[in-house]
Design an enzyme around this catalytic site. Structure first.
Site, PDB file in Angstrom:
ATOM      1  N   LYS A 161       5.799   5.096 -11.851  1.00 39.36           N
ATOM      2  CA  LYS A 161       4.979   5.028 -10.354  1.00 39.36           C
ATOM      3  C   LYS A 161       3.744   5.735 -10.753  1.00 39.36           C
ATOM      4  CE  LYS A 161       8.355   4.196  -7.438  1.00 39.36           C
ATOM      5  NZ  LYS A 161       8.163   3.065  -6.510  1.00 39.36           N
ATOM      6  N   ASP A 189       3.863   0.551 -10.612  1.00 43.91           N
ATOM      7  CA  ASP A 189       4.017   0.444  -9.207  1.00 43.91           C
ATOM      8  C   ASP A 189       3.175   1.648  -8.460  1.00 43.91           C
ATOM      9  OD1 ASP A 189       4.993   0.401  -6.636  1.00 43.91           O
ATOM     10  OD2 ASP A 189       6.956   0.845  -6.817  1.00 43.91           O
ATOM     11  N   GLU A 217       3.030  -3.657  -9.260  1.00 42.14           N
ATOM     12  CA  GLU A 217       3.647  -3.693  -7.846  1.00 42.14           C
ATOM     13  C   GLU A 217       2.922  -3.263  -6.703  1.00 42.14           C
ATOM     14  OE1 GLU A 217       7.826  -2.647  -5.992  1.00 42.14           O
ATOM     15  OE2 GLU A 217       7.580  -2.397  -8.260  1.00 42.14           O
ATOM     16  N   ASP A 242       5.879  -6.068  -2.696  1.00 42.62           N
ATOM     17  CA  ASP A 242       6.652  -5.461  -2.244  1.00 42.62           C
ATOM     18  C   ASP A 242       6.659  -5.060  -0.703  1.00 42.62           C
ATOM     19  OD1 ASP A 242       8.982  -3.577  -1.996  1.00 42.62           O
ATOM     20  OD2 ASP A 242       8.339  -1.867  -2.876  1.00 42.62           O
ATOM     21  N   LYS A 266      14.324  -6.586  -1.322  1.00 43.78           N
ATOM     22  CA  LYS A 266      15.029  -5.200  -1.046  1.00 43.78           C
ATOM     23  C   LYS A 266      15.756  -5.490   0.390  1.00 43.78           C
ATOM     24  CE  LYS A 266      11.876  -2.031  -3.064  1.00 43.78           C
ATOM     25  NZ  LYS A 266      10.752  -1.022  -2.948  1.00 43.78           N
TER      26      LYS A 266
END
Length: 355
Positions: A161, A189, A217, A242, A266
């Site tokens: 992250k 991400d 991402e 995403d 998701k």
């Protein structure tokens, strides 16, 4: 097999460590569980994680949505499955996580009625999977330590992250990369934390050090479609969307523009299993592979994601379903094996969970 009641409960569980991204910090899981009851005693379970900064939903709004949809479902037979799916999605717009929790519970019931595990009912055969694990944003030494600990637990793919401090992000990634063996794969991400131009500059800085992640991402804002295309045309690092993709329509636009390399599915964004399957099929038609991810969810939602991964294993080639591994404990009974990076589906009917 008639639906007689829909009720909700709360799944609370402590995290091993705080979950920190450029968008939020979470110290403990608190999810909504949807329980659908039938006249023959059958029960279906669904789950959704309130994630206001991504889906716009809170626990209160999700409960209200379930109560609003409930009269459109109760009284119908499981054989009216397609009608029930339609009745989840048409009376109210958006509210994708609440709808997903309802869909998951209905699919659980349908598979139980068919006396099959869900993945088999959906046409899947694969039962063994490997997931990555998330390394939260923090100071460099802490992120390195967390990464090394994850590798000791058997993870060979880490999702790092970043995005809260673009100037620091390159330093973080380079330090983590240098601390790990070459066989460890990094996924990055940024959670919408960069601009398009920053993304190109930062990724070039990494690529010039021979650091090319498996993907970056969602580096830019969800609605910055042109920004995604700008990045893809200028970097070597593959680009995964995403938050820019909630629906098949969203994905179609990006894929037709050739603005991305991969799609992140998701269930909380696709409003459940039905559109997730459609999204996988669409991606396959474009020759694009998918990752299936999760919000900060418990075993019910994560289990549903794994069943979907099995059903579409030819196109869903990457798993980011680590949420159960981030929990210190949880109250869900499951026949699915969650063993750090390893997830193994069981032959039990339905999802293989109870609450």
């Amino acid at each position: 097999m008639k639906i007689t009641n829909i009720r909700t409960s709360t799944l609370k569980a402590p995290l091993k460590n705080p979950f920190i991204t450029s968008l939020r910090r979470v110290d403990a899981l608190e999810d909504l569980v949807v329980i659908i009851e039938c006249d023959d005693g059958s029960v279906g379970y669904g789950e959704g994680a309130p994630t206001p900064v991504i889906t716009g939903e809170t626990m209160g709004s999700m409960i209200a949505t379930i109560e609003y949809i409930k009269p459109f479902i109760v009284g119908l037979e499981i054989e009216d499955f397609n009608t029930m799916l339609n009745n989840i999605h048409t009376p109210i717009l958006k509210n994708t996580t609440a709808k997903s929790a309802l869909e998951i519970a209905l699919y659980d019931l349908k598979a139980k009625a068919a006396k099959q595990p869900l993945f088999k009912m959906l046409g899947g055969t694969q039962t063994k999977f490997k997931t990555d694990i998330t390394i939260s944003i923090g100071e460099i030494n802490k992120m390195i330590s967390d990464s090394l600990d994850a590798v000791k637990l058997g993870y060979d793919t880490l999702k790092i992250k970043i995005g809260d401090n673009p100037q620091k992000d390159v330093e973080r990634i380079a330090a983590i990369h240098d601390a790990l063996d070459d066989n460890i794969m990094l996924r990055l991400d940024a959670n919408q934390g960069w601009t398009a131009k920053e993304s190109v500059t930062l990724l070039h800085a990494l690529e010039n050090q021979d650091i090319i992640a498996e993907f970056i991402e969602q580096p830019v804002a969800a609605d910055d479609i042109e920004g995604l295309k700008y990045i893809k045309e200028r970097v070597q690092t593959p680009l995964l969307a995403d938050e820019s993709i909630f629906s098949v329509k969203d994905a179609s636009r990006l894929l037709e523009m050739q603005a991305i390399d991969y799609v992140n599915i998701k269930l909380a964004k696709t409003a459940g299993i039905t559109q997730a399957l459609e999204l996988a099929d669409l991606s396959k038609s474009f020759g694009v592979k998918c990752m299936i991810g999760c919000m900060l969810e418990g075993p019910i939602s994560v289990a549903a994601g794994v069943h979907v991964a099995s059903a579409k294993a030819d196109v869903i080639t990457m798993l980011d379903l680590d949420a159960v591994s981030l929990l210190a404990s949880h109250p869900v009974n499951t026949t699915i094996l969650f063993n750090e990076s390893e997830i193994i589906l069981s032959e039990n009917n339905g999802l293989g969970v109870s609450f």
